[in-house]
Design a protein around this motif. Structure first.
Motif, PDB file in Angstrom:
ATOM      1  N   LYS A  89      -2.627  -2.717  -0.038  1.00  0.00           N
ATOM      2  CA  LYS A  89      -2.431  -1.450   0.670  1.00  0.00           C
ATOM      3  C   LYS A  89      -3.009  -0.227  -0.032  1.00  0.00           C
ATOM      4  O   LYS A  89      -3.493   0.685   0.639  1.00  0.00           O
ATOM      5  N   PRO A  90      -2.947  -0.116  -1.354  1.00  0.00           N
ATOM      6  CA  PRO A  90      -3.388   1.132  -1.980  1.00  0.00           C
ATOM      7  C   PRO A  90      -4.893   1.340  -1.926  1.00  0.00           C
ATOM      8  O   PRO A  90      -5.662   0.389  -1.744  1.00  0.00           O
ATOM      9  N   LYS A  91      -5.313   2.581  -2.083  1.00  0.00           N
ATOM     10  CA  LYS A  91      -6.731   2.887  -2.254  1.00  0.00           C
ATOM     11  C   LYS A  91      -7.111   2.511  -3.684  1.00  0.00           C
ATOM     12  O   LYS A  91      -6.418   2.881  -4.642  1.00  0.00           O
TER      13      LYS A  91
ATOM     14  N   CYS B 239      -3.003   5.580  -5.147  1.00  0.00           N
ATOM     15  CA  CYS B 239      -4.434   5.657  -5.439  1.00  0.00           C
ATOM     16  C   CYS B 239      -4.644   5.124  -6.856  1.00  0.00           C
ATOM     17  O   CYS B 239      -4.193   5.738  -7.827  1.00  0.00           O
TER      18      CYS B 239
ATOM     19  N   THR C 216       1.832   0.704  -2.530  1.00  0.00           N
ATOM     20  CA  THR C 216       1.878   1.145  -1.129  1.00  0.00           C
ATOM     21  C   THR C 216       0.573   1.844  -0.732  1.00  0.00           C
ATOM     22  O   THR C 216      -0.280   2.136  -1.579  1.00  0.00           O
ATOM     23  N   GLU C 217       0.475   2.148   0.558  1.00  0.00           N
ATOM     24  CA  GLU C 217      -0.711   2.836   1.059  1.00  0.00           C
ATOM     25  C   GLU C 217      -0.813   4.264   0.548  1.00  0.00           C
ATOM     26  O   GLU C 217      -1.862   4.916   0.674  1.00  0.00           O
ATOM     27  N   ASP C 218       0.262   4.782  -0.041  1.00  0.00           N
ATOM     28  CA  ASP C 218       0.232   6.140  -0.603  1.00  0.00           C
ATOM     29  C   ASP C 218      -0.316   6.159  -2.025  1.00  0.00           C
ATOM     30  O   ASP C 218      -0.537   7.244  -2.590  1.00  0.00           O
TER      31      ASP C 218
ATOM     32  N   ARG D  24      -9.347  -5.416   0.240  1.00  0.00           N
ATOM     33  CA  ARG D  24      -9.009  -5.378   1.667  1.00  0.00           C
ATOM     34  C   ARG D  24      -7.617  -5.908   1.963  1.00  0.00           C
ATOM     35  O   ARG D  24      -7.027  -5.561   2.987  1.00  0.00           O
TER      36      ARG D  24
END
Length: 459
Positions: A26-28, A294, A290-292, A23
């Motif tokens: 940022k990344p998946k 995976c 980053t959030e981009d 949580r």
């Protein structure tokens, strides 16, 4: 077409989203549960493939004895694949493997020879040397060589890698792999360097294993004892190929075991210490992604094999590895709630503001209470209810300074305060709790914010 073979090569392992533990990054983060198969490890397909290959080359036939050294999981997979086809199993394992693995091997009917964990490769009593010696002494014996057999690398290149790519719809950017030999990481690495070269392949090993030094300096790193099983090595693998690898990171026993325990409590992922090491490495590295991105973490070992070790508090305490588990509520912090709420500048009043000015601030900002701050320090608070009661008593008080009417200041907590702590503070001060950020700013949390966080978590 349906495949009803219990150890079928084509049976996929699940890929699940990690929510609670990831949580704060940022990344998946996705966990590939390689232990969710009949043999409870990533070796189940490798064992079947090695036996099938040896049969096709007429190297083995039912009635022969399959011999190998093992940390437990590979031996269990080999026993399950071999015994049902009429082979005998003789396995050599270090004495640190868990009681559960030893008992399962016994239940399967495999004969097990236990050797000292301290014996290094090349020493007569090491499990590798003992296994190789037994093959020479026993008639009709075949050395399966699960850790070093190139078929294992090919299985991971053809099946494990393809599953990762397809299950993420090609979005995978990082793959974290537990390292025992070079088979899994080299197989996965070779696939992605061809299919999607931008994917970073990161090996994970315990402190005391040799691959980090081998990767960075070209010579094996300094060895040391570690409690972890199914991960790490004290001698280089013949399948080692650094051209397929982007990094090797090390994780301590402490972090690995405790992260594994947290995986069970927070995510219902019942994995072992090796998987815990991989997830600990992902969470540490994920702070820089980053959030981009995976990220896929390979979960290679089953938690049920460690009920007498990492999942037993007494064992963890005796080894100096115990950390009290956090409850579900303790895992949600003020920082998490602020991330969910979104960052906004705190609306606050100064002591010299009038009640009229403060009330106008509340209307403009659509809030029902404000902290009163002097030189960056909260000294009091004021609420709509308080202003209403003041005006009922004295309707001319609106032009008076708020400092003369303020209530107790909101409690101040740090970003790491748990939702349980915040709830307790809100019982004392019903309006809100201030969170002191590292940059000196303050943020306000209310009961509504806590409720939003809890309902978001459940969703």
């Amino acid at each position: 077409m349906s495949n009803h073979d219990i150890l079928a090569l084509g049976a996929e392992s699940p890929l699940v989203l990690i929510k609670q533990l990831a949580r704060q990054i940022k990344p998946k983060v996705m966990a590939k549960l390689e232990y969710m198969n009949p043999a409870c490890s990533h070796y189940y397909r490798v064992a079947s493939a090695i036996i099938l290959d040896a049969e096709q080359r007429n190297l083995i036939h039912p009635g022969m004895t399959l011999v190998d050294w093992t940390y437990g999981d590979s031996g269990i997979a080999l026993a399950m694949a071999g015994l049902r086809k009429g082979y005998n199993l003789l396995l050599v394992a270090p004495d640190k493997i868990s009681r559960e693995k030893q008992e399962l091997l016994k239940a399967l009917g495999a004969e097990t020879v236990i050797t000292p964990s301290a014996a290094l490769p090349g020493e007569p009593r090491s499990c590798m040397n003992v296994a190789e010696s037994l093959v020479k002494k026993i008639s009709n014996a075949f050395f399966a060589n699960m850790y070093e057999n190139p078929i294992g690398m090919e299985v991971h290149r053809q099946f494990t890698s393809r599953e990762i790519f397809e299950q993420t719809d090609g979005a995978v950017t990082h793959v974290f792999v537990p390292m025992v030999s070079g088979a899994m990481i080299s197989g996965i690495g070779s696939f992605f360097k061809q299919k999607k070269p931008s994917v970073r392949i990161i090996g994970v090993e315990p402190e005391g294993s040799i691959y980090s030094g081998l990767f960075r300096e070209g010579t094996p790193g300094k060895t040391g004892f570690y409690e972890l099983e199914e991960i790490g090595a004290v001698a280089p693998s013949g399948l080692w190929d650094s051209s397929f690898i982007d990094d090797i990171v090390q994780v301590s026993d402490y972090d690995a075991f405790n992260c594994g325990r947290e995986l069970l409590r927070a995510e219902s992922v019942f994995a072992g210490g090796s998987s815990g090491a991989v997830m600990a490495a992902v969470l540490r590295a994920g702070r820089h992604y980053t959030e981009d991105d995976c990220v896929v973490a390979l979960m290679n070992d089953f938690g049920g094999f460690y009920l007498s070790k990492m999942y037993r508090d007494e064992w963890m305490k005796a080894k100096g590895l115990y950390r009290k588990a956090k409850s579900a509520l303790d895992q949600i912090t003020a920082e998490d709630i602020l991330l969910l709420k979104g960052s906004k500048d705190l609306i606050f009043a100064y002591p010299e503001n009038t009640l009229a000015e403060v009330f106008e601030m509340m209307k403009q900002s659509d809030v029902s209470q404000l902290p009163i701050v002097s030189y960056g320090t909260p000294i009091g608070s004021i609420s709509e209810n308080r202003i209403l009661s003041i005006l009922i008593e004295n309707d001319e008080a609106m032009n008076s300074k708020v400092v003369g009417f303020m209530e107790q200041p909101f409690a101040v907590c740090q970003p790491g305060a748990t939702i349980s702590d915040l709830s307790s503070k809100l019982q004392e001060s019903a309006s809100g709790v201030l969170i002191a950020l590292s940059d000196g700013r303050l943020q306000l949390l209310t009961k509504s914010d806590l409720i939003d966080a809890l309902t978001h978590k459940q969703g």
